[in-house]
Design an enzyme around this catalytic site. Structure first.
Site, PDB file in Angstrom:
ATOM      1  N   GLN A 120       0.849  -1.182   0.000  1.00 23.25           N
ATOM      2  CA  GLN A 120       0.000   0.000   0.000  1.00 23.25           C
ATOM      3  C   GLN A 120       0.900   1.253   0.000  1.00 23.25           C
ATOM      4  OE1 GLN A 120      -3.156   0.000  -0.660  1.00 23.25           O
ATOM      5  NE2 GLN A 120      -3.990  -1.963  -0.054  1.00 23.25           N
ATOM      6  N   SER A 121       0.649   2.221   0.882  1.00 22.65           N
ATOM      7  CA  SER A 121       1.343   3.505   0.757  1.00 22.65           C
ATOM      8  C   SER A 121       2.788   3.503   1.245  1.00 22.65           C
ATOM      9  CB  SER A 121       0.554   4.599   1.476  1.00 22.65           C
ATOM     10  OG  SER A 121      -0.614   4.903   0.749  1.00 22.65           O
TER      11      SER A 121
END
Length: 398
Positions: A120-121
Site C-alpha cells: 500500500q502507501s
C-alpha cells in the site's frame, strides 16, 4: 464473515482446485479477502518485476530473542503480550532488526520468508527514496516546478507547484482520499490503476479514467495555495513518479530496481502493479518480502548507506510538527513521502492502509516491519497499539 484472526479457523479462500472461495473482483482488497489477496497480488493483477539483480544477498545477522510474552500496552485497553497484539491486529509478518541483526521474526496467515506482500502507501517512501537518489546526482531538482518535467500539467492544478510541494503533499491540488466513495478521486485511482473494474450501478454518464496519466490530466482544480498546508493525497506520489520517468527515460520499476533494489542486497525481486498503459503504481502498488522491507529500512537507518545521500535522509527527518498530520501520533510530521513520529526521536515511518508499517528509530538502532491485513482501511487503536508495542520492544532491548 467480516474477517478472521490468525488464531481463528482458516477459511478456504482460494483453496482447492478449482477453488470454492474466490475473491470478488470489486472487493479483493476488503475483508476477509485481503487476508489472502495481499500475499497473492501477482495472481490478481498485472505486475512489473523490480529485479533484485545478480549481486549477493545482504545477509542479516541473527540475534534472536523470544519476545512473544513481552507485555505491551494494547492501545486504550489493558496490557497484553506481543503475541496477543500481533494476533489482535491481523498481522501477516513482523520483524525486528536491532543493530542490523534479526531479533524477532514471525510469519502468520500462510506468509513465508519468500512471500511478496502488498505495501500500500509504503510504496510512496520507496518511490521518494529513489527520487532522493536521483536528486543527489542532479538528475532531478526538487525545487523546480513540476511543469519543468511535465509541461502537460500546466493545464492542471499542479501549475505553479514545485516538486518539493509534491514530495511533502503540500500542493493545493483538489483530490479526495475518501476510500469508501467510488466517485472520489482515490476511488477513481482504483479503476485507473487497473485494481478494480468500474463499479456496477454507477452513473453511466460518469467518465472513468482509463489509466493513471489520464486521471492526473483531469485534476484541474485547487483547494488552497501551493505550499500552504499538508493534505494527504496519494496522487502526489504518481506525479513524482512520472517526473522521474520523464527525467530519466526509464520506467519506475526499472528505476527502483537499478537505483535501490539491486543495491540493498535484496533476497527476492519485488514487483509493482501496472495500469493499462504499463505505468507502475507509485502510490501503493509495490510488493516485497518482509526481510527486504527490513533491508530497505536498514538502509535508511544507515543514513543512506552510501546509496541514498545522507543529506536527503537528514532532510527527510526534519519537518513541521503538529496535530495536523495524524491522530495516531499527534506530534508527528510528513516530509519527502515519509512520516516522522515526533520532533524528539525524529523516527521515520513508512505507512500504508490496512496496517503496513516500517518504523526506523536511530536512538535504538532499530527497524521494525509490520505487514497486516486489517478489516478496515485504517484503525487508530491498532496503530496506537503497534507504536506502543514498538516502544516496549525498544525498551526491552535497550
Amino acid at each position: 464473515m467480516t474477517s478472521y484472526r490468525n488464531s481463528d479457523p482458516l477459511p478456504p479462500i482460494m483453496q482447492g482446485s478449482p477453488p470454492q472461495m474466490v475473491p470478488p473482483r470489486l472487493d479483493w482488497d476488503r475483508a476477509p479477502w485481503n487476508r489472502w489477496a495481499f500475499q497473492h497480488i501477482r495472481e490478481l493483477l498485472p505486475t512489473a518485476e523490480v529485479w533484485r539483480g545478480e549481486g549477493p544477498v545482504r545477509e542479516l545477522a541473527r540475534n534472536e530473542l523470544d519476545l512473544d510474552d513481552l507485555l505491551v500496552a494494547d492501545g486504550p485497553g489493558p496490557e497484553q503480550t506481543l503475541a496477543g497484539h500481533l494476533d489482535e491486529s491481523y498481522t501477516d509478518g513482523f520483524l525486528v532488526l536491532r543493530k542490523g541483526a534479526v531479533v524477532y521474526e514471525r510469519y502468520f496467515n500462510g506468509m513465508t520468508p519468500r512471500t511478496l506482500h502488498l505495501s500500500q502507501s509504503m510504496a510512496k517512501s520507496v518511490t521518494a527514496t529513489v527520487f532522493g537518489i536521483l536528486a543527489g546526482r542532479g538528475i532531478i531538482d526538487p525545487a523546480s516546478p513540476v511543469t519543468r518535467y511535465l509541461p502537460e500539467l500546466e493545464r492542471t492544478g499542479w501549475r505553479g507547484a514545485t516538486l518539493q510541494h509534491v514530495l511533502d503533499m503540500r500542493s493545493g491540488v483538489r483530490f479526495s482520499e475518501e476510500y469508501t466513495n467510488p466517485y472520489s478521486e482515490i476511488g477513481q485511482v482504483d479503476v485507473a490503476a487497473g485494481w478494480k473494474p468500474v463499479p456496477p450501478g454507477t452513473d453511466p454518464a460518469f467518465k472513468w479514467p482509463t489509466h493513471m496519466w489520464e486521471l492526473i490530466l483531469g485534476l484541474t482544480e485547487t483547494d488552497r495555495p501551493h505550499g500552504e498546508e499538508f493534505v494527504y493525497r496519494s496522487i502526489e506520489t504518481d506525479v513524482l513518479a512520472f517526473a522521474m520517468e520523464r527525467a530519466t527515460g526509464k520506467r519506475l520499476a526499472q528505476l527502483v530496481s537499478e537505483e535501490l533494489w539491486q543495491k540493498i542486497g535484496a533476497e527476492e525481486s519485488a514487483c509493482f502493479t501496472v495500469d493499462s498503459a504499463g505505468y507502475a503504481l507509485a502510490d501503493g502498488g509495490f510488493n516485497a518480502t518482509l526481510r527486504d522491507y527490513a533491508r530497505f529500512g536498514q538502509l535508511i537507518l544507515d543514513n543512506g548507506g552510501g546509496v541514498v545521500p545522507a543529506s536527503w535522509v537528514e532532510a527527510t527527518r526534519t519537518g513541521i510538527h503538529g496535530p495536523l498530520y495524524s491522530e495516531s501520533f499527534p506530534t508527528g510530521s510528513y516530509k519527502n513521502q515519509f512520516w516522522i513520529e515526533d520532533a524528539e526521536s525524529r523516527s521515520l515511518m513508512c505507512r500504508g492502509v490496512f496496517g503496513q508499517l516500517i518504523h526506523i528509530n536511530w536512538d535504538h538502532e532499530m527497524v521494525v516491519v509490520k505487514l497486516s491485513t486489517y478489516p478496515d482501511f485504517t484503525n487508530r487503536d491498532y496503530s496506537v497499539a503497534t507504536l506502543k508495542a514498538i516502544h516496549a520492544i525498544a525498551d526491552a532491548l535497550a
